[in-house]
Design a protein around this motif. Structure first.
Motif, PDB file in Angstrom:
ATOM      1  N   GLN A   1       0.841  -1.199   0.000  1.00 30.11           N
ATOM      2  CA  GLN A   1       0.000   0.000   0.000  1.00 30.11           C
ATOM      3  C   GLN A   1       0.877   1.249   0.000  1.00 30.11           C
ATOM      4  OE1 GLN A   1      -3.207  -0.771  -0.452  1.00 30.11           O
ATOM      5  NE2 GLN A   1      -2.562  -2.910  -0.275  1.00 30.11           N
ATOM      6  N   THR A   2       0.245   2.402  -0.205  1.00 31.50           N
ATOM      7  CA  THR A   2       1.003   3.654  -0.289  1.00 31.50           C
ATOM      8  C   THR A   2       0.333   4.755   0.523  1.00 31.50           C
ATOM      9  OG1 THR A   2      -0.218   4.226  -2.309  1.00 31.50           O
ATOM     10  CG2 THR A   2       1.961   3.237  -2.609  1.00 31.50           C
ATOM     11  N   ILE A   3       1.155   5.687   0.996  1.00 34.53           N
ATOM     12  CA  ILE A   3       0.640   6.939   1.555  1.00 34.53           C
ATOM     13  C   ILE A   3       0.321   7.810   0.347  1.00 34.53           C
ATOM     14  CG2 ILE A   3       3.002   7.860   1.858  1.00 34.53           C
ATOM     15  CD1 ILE A   3       2.000   9.485   4.254  1.00 34.53           C
ATOM     16  N   SER A   4      -0.867   8.415   0.348  1.00 32.29           N
ATOM     17  CA  SER A   4      -1.311   9.178  -0.829  1.00 32.29           C
ATOM     18  C   SER A   4      -0.465  10.427  -1.014  1.00 32.29           C
ATOM     19  CB  SER A   4      -2.773   9.588  -0.652  1.00 32.29           C
ATOM     20  OG  SER A   4      -3.567   8.463  -0.354  1.00 32.29           O
ATOM     21  N   LYS A   5      -0.442  10.923  -2.264  1.00 28.45           N
ATOM     22  CA  LYS A   5       0.245  12.184  -2.580  1.00 28.45           C
ATOM     23  C   LYS A   5      -0.374  13.320  -1.785  1.00 28.45           C
ATOM     24  CE  LYS A   5       0.901  13.440  -6.943  1.00 28.45           C
ATOM     25  NZ  LYS A   5       1.163  13.457  -8.393  1.00 28.45           N
ATOM     26  N   PRO A   6       0.426  14.152  -1.153  1.00 31.30           N
ATOM     27  CA  PRO A   6      -0.170  15.239  -0.359  1.00 31.30           C
ATOM     28  C   PRO A   6      -1.058  16.170  -1.188  1.00 31.30           C
ATOM     29  CG  PRO A   6       2.240  15.413  -0.410  1.00 31.30           C
ATOM     30  CD  PRO A   6       1.891  14.106  -1.024  1.00 31.30           C
ATOM     31  N   GLY A   7      -0.686  16.416  -2.430  1.00 29.66           N
ATOM     32  CA  GLY A   7      -1.520  17.283  -3.279  1.00 29.66           C
ATOM     33  C   GLY A   7      -2.911  16.696  -3.486  1.00 29.66           C
ATOM     34  N   VAL A   8      -2.972  15.372  -3.611  1.00 27.31           N
ATOM     35  CA  VAL A   8      -4.269  14.708  -3.819  1.00 27.31           C
ATOM     36  C   VAL A   8      -5.079  14.672  -2.515  1.00 27.31           C
ATOM     37  CG1 VAL A   8      -5.376  12.532  -4.503  1.00 27.31           C
ATOM     38  CG2 VAL A   8      -3.406  13.383  -5.772  1.00 27.31           C
ATOM     39  N   VAL A   9      -4.378  14.462  -1.389  1.00 29.70           N
ATOM     40  CA  VAL A   9      -5.056  14.494  -0.080  1.00 29.70           C
ATOM     41  C   VAL A   9      -5.728  15.858   0.109  1.00 29.70           C
ATOM     42  CG1 VAL A   9      -4.642  14.507   2.436  1.00 29.70           C
ATOM     43  CG2 VAL A   9      -3.545  12.771   0.999  1.00 29.70           C
ATOM     44  N   ALA A  10      -4.968  16.921  -0.178  1.00 29.03           N
ATOM     45  CA  ALA A  10      -5.501  18.283  -0.006  1.00 29.03           C
ATOM     46  C   ALA A  10      -6.676  18.537  -0.950  1.00 29.03           C
ATOM     47  CB  ALA A  10      -4.396  19.305  -0.246  1.00 29.03           C
ATOM     48  N   ARG A  11      -6.523  18.143  -2.188  1.00 31.60           N
ATOM     49  CA  ARG A  11      -7.591  18.336  -3.183  1.00 31.60           C
ATOM     50  C   ARG A  11      -8.874  17.613  -2.760  1.00 31.60           C
ATOM     51  NH1 ARG A  11     -10.736  20.325  -7.099  1.00 31.60           N
ATOM     52  NH2 ARG A  11     -11.136  18.925  -8.846  1.00 31.60           N
ATOM     53  N   MET A  12      -8.725  16.358  -2.310  1.00 35.08           N
ATOM     54  CA  MET A  12      -9.920  15.575  -1.946  1.00 35.08           C
ATOM     55  C   MET A  12     -10.599  16.145  -0.704  1.00 35.08           C
ATOM     56  SD  MET A  12      -8.701  11.722  -2.938  1.00 35.08           S
ATOM     57  CE  MET A  12     -10.220  10.882  -2.503  1.00 35.08           C
ATOM     58  N   ILE A  13      -9.793  16.611   0.252  1.00 29.52           N
ATOM     59  CA  ILE A  13     -10.405  17.164   1.469  1.00 29.52           C
ATOM     60  C   ILE A  13     -11.097  18.487   1.139  1.00 29.52           C
ATOM     61  CG2 ILE A  13      -9.976  17.988   3.820  1.00 29.52           C
ATOM     62  CD1 ILE A  13      -7.789  15.871   4.072  1.00 29.52           C
ATOM     63  N   GLU A  14     -10.509  19.256   0.223  1.00 29.51           N
ATOM     64  CA  GLU A  14     -11.176  20.491  -0.197  1.00 29.51           C
ATOM     65  C   GLU A  14     -12.533  20.168  -0.836  1.00 29.51           C
ATOM     66  OE1 GLU A  14      -9.563  24.530  -1.890  1.00 29.51           O
ATOM     67  OE2 GLU A  14      -9.537  23.057  -3.484  1.00 29.51           O
ATOM     68  N   LEU A  15     -12.560  19.156  -1.674  1.00 30.94           N
ATOM     69  CA  LEU A  15     -13.830  18.747  -2.297  1.00 30.94           C
ATOM     70  C   LEU A  15     -14.830  18.270  -1.239  1.00 30.94           C
ATOM     71  CD1 LEU A  15     -12.442  16.798  -5.393  1.00 30.94           C
ATOM     72  CD2 LEU A  15     -13.768  18.927  -5.476  1.00 30.94           C
ATOM     73  N   LEU A  16     -14.302  17.562  -0.237  1.00 30.16           N
ATOM     74  CA  LEU A  16     -15.166  17.019   0.815  1.00 30.16           C
ATOM     75  C   LEU A  16     -15.849  18.138   1.597  1.00 30.16           C
ATOM     76  CD1 LEU A  16     -15.617  14.059   2.029  1.00 30.16           C
ATOM     77  CD2 LEU A  16     -14.151  14.844   3.875  1.00 30.16           C
ATOM     78  N   LEU A  17     -15.088  19.218   1.855  1.00 28.32           N
ATOM     79  CA  LEU A  17     -15.615  20.309   2.674  1.00 28.32           C
ATOM     80  C   LEU A  17     -16.603  21.188   1.914  1.00 28.32           C
ATOM     81  CD1 LEU A  17     -12.423  21.468   4.603  1.00 28.32           C
ATOM     82  CD2 LEU A  17     -14.271  19.994   5.415  1.00 28.32           C
ATOM     83  N   GLY A  18     -16.476  21.225   0.591  1.00 33.85           N
ATOM     84  CA  GLY A  18     -17.389  22.072  -0.176  1.00 33.85           C
ATOM     85  C   GLY A  18     -16.998  23.531  -0.087  1.00 33.85           C
ATOM     86  N   ALA A  19     -17.987  24.408  -0.125  1.00 36.41           N
ATOM     87  CA  ALA A  19     -17.728  25.854  -0.232  1.00 36.41           C
ATOM     88  C   ALA A  19     -16.746  26.336   0.830  1.00 36.41           C
ATOM     89  CB  ALA A  19     -19.041  26.605  -0.101  1.00 36.41           C
ATOM     90  N   PRO A  20     -15.671  27.021   0.414  1.00 31.82           N
ATOM     91  CA  PRO A  20     -14.692  27.492   1.387  1.00 31.82           C
ATOM     92  C   PRO A  20     -15.337  28.441   2.384  1.00 31.82           C
ATOM     93  CG  PRO A  20     -13.949  27.963  -0.858  1.00 31.82           C
ATOM     94  CD  PRO A  20     -15.327  27.399  -0.952  1.00 31.82           C
ATOM     95  N   GLY A  21     -14.905  28.317   3.618  1.00 29.73           N
ATOM     96  CA  GLY A  21     -15.342  29.259   4.645  1.00 29.73           C
ATOM     97  C   GLY A  21     -16.767  29.046   5.135  1.00 29.73           C
ATOM     98  N   ALA A  22     -17.441  28.023   4.617  1.00 25.16           N
ATOM     99  CA  ALA A  22     -18.822  27.792   5.040  1.00 25.16           C
ATOM    100  C   ALA A  22     -18.879  27.565   6.549  1.00 25.16           C
ATOM    101  CB  ALA A  22     -19.412  26.610   4.294  1.00 25.16           C
TER     102      ALA A  22
END
Ligand code: SAH
Length: 251
Positions: free
Chosen positions: A93-114
């Motif tokens: 298994q692998t630790i995910s790319k940090p750029g992808v971790v950040a991108r996915m969490i941003e998508l998960l949270l939705g609108a910034p600052g909500a």
């Protein structure tokens, strides 16, 4: 209020600790060498690169800046810990790319600052525990499930020093979700399957989001975002990604 299991939690049907077979041993990541006191500067540099890739949510960037990724990788790989690359963590298994971790969490949270934080999040595929630690900064509670006992144990060892009271590590098959923590404001998968299991959409709260890699008709994986609004599901397919396969059962 739903019941919250202790740390680590056990799935119904999973063997009690005394009945467990010895785990395939994966040594916990050892103390960092070669990074010394500079790790904050190196990490800030990684976060700048992630921002340059287009991640703009301040909550996500702060969380990426807070978590010491070098504590989750083998000592031999420590000097690559802040490069935007996936790295082996054992058991194939692998630790995910940090750029992808950040991108996915941003998508998960939705609108910034909500909101400062979102509610309960389920992570499928704990691996070494890195993404669970990042999620602990942006979610009220993190339930993270891993199907490989050796990695579940490793994540527990890696996370111990961080004392993250809102992270709950679970050993089990994440394809079944984790009903005791449901409904979730977000579900994030670190492994890609042929489809998003119905258990995940069932366990998603209204207004919640699933972010997961999924295998497309061309056999390539793409990121999929599923939203539930007034009981209705809508799906968006985004960029292509490369994750380890989502597998059923435990090992
Ligand atoms: N979140 C990790 C990435 C781990 S790689 C990080 O922070 O870097 C993905 C993990 O998903 C692997 O450890 C794999 O064993 C696990 N996995 C695959 N299918 C799974 C399933 N059905 N349930 C739980 N974990 C699963």
């Amino acid at each position: 209020m739903s019941r919250r299991p202790g740390f680590p939690a056990r799935l119904p049907g999973a063997p009690a600790p005394a009945e467990r077979k010895p785990a395939a041993v994966v040594a916990p990541a050892t103390a960092p060498r070669g990074l010394g006191l500079d790790s904050q500067a190196v990490r800030a540099n990684m976060v700048q690169k992630i921002a340059a890739q287009g991640v703009s949510d301040a909550r996500v960037l702060a969380a990426m800046n807070a978590v010491e990724r070098h504590r989750f990788v083998d000592s031999a790989l420590v000097n690559q810990a802040y490069e935007d690359t996936s790295l082996p963590i054992g058991l194939g298994q692998t630790i995910s790319k940090p750029g992808v971790v950040a991108r996915m969490i941003e998508l998960l949270l939705g609108a910034p600052g909500a909101k400062a934080r979102c509610g309960r999040v389920l992570e499928v595929g704990t691996g070494c525990g890195y993404q669970a630690a990042v999620l602990s900064h942006v979610a009220s509670e993190v339930y993270s499930i891993e199907r490989l006992r050796g990695l579940h144990e490793r994540a527990r060892a890696n996370l111990r020093a961080f004392r993250l009271a809102n992270v709950h590590l679970l050993f089990g098959d994440g394809m079944a979700g984790f009903a005791q923590g449901a409904p979730y404001a977000g579900i994030i998968a670190a492994a890609g399957g042929e489809a998003v299991p119905a258990t995940w959409t069932d366990q998603l709260a209204d207004g919640g989001r699933i972010v997961a890699p999924m295998v497309m008709a061309n056999r390539q994986q793409a990121l999929v975002v599923i939203e539930k609004n007034a009981g209705r599901l809508s799906q968006s397919i985004l960029e292509s990604v490369h994750f380890v396969p989502l597998k059923s059962g435990i090992a």
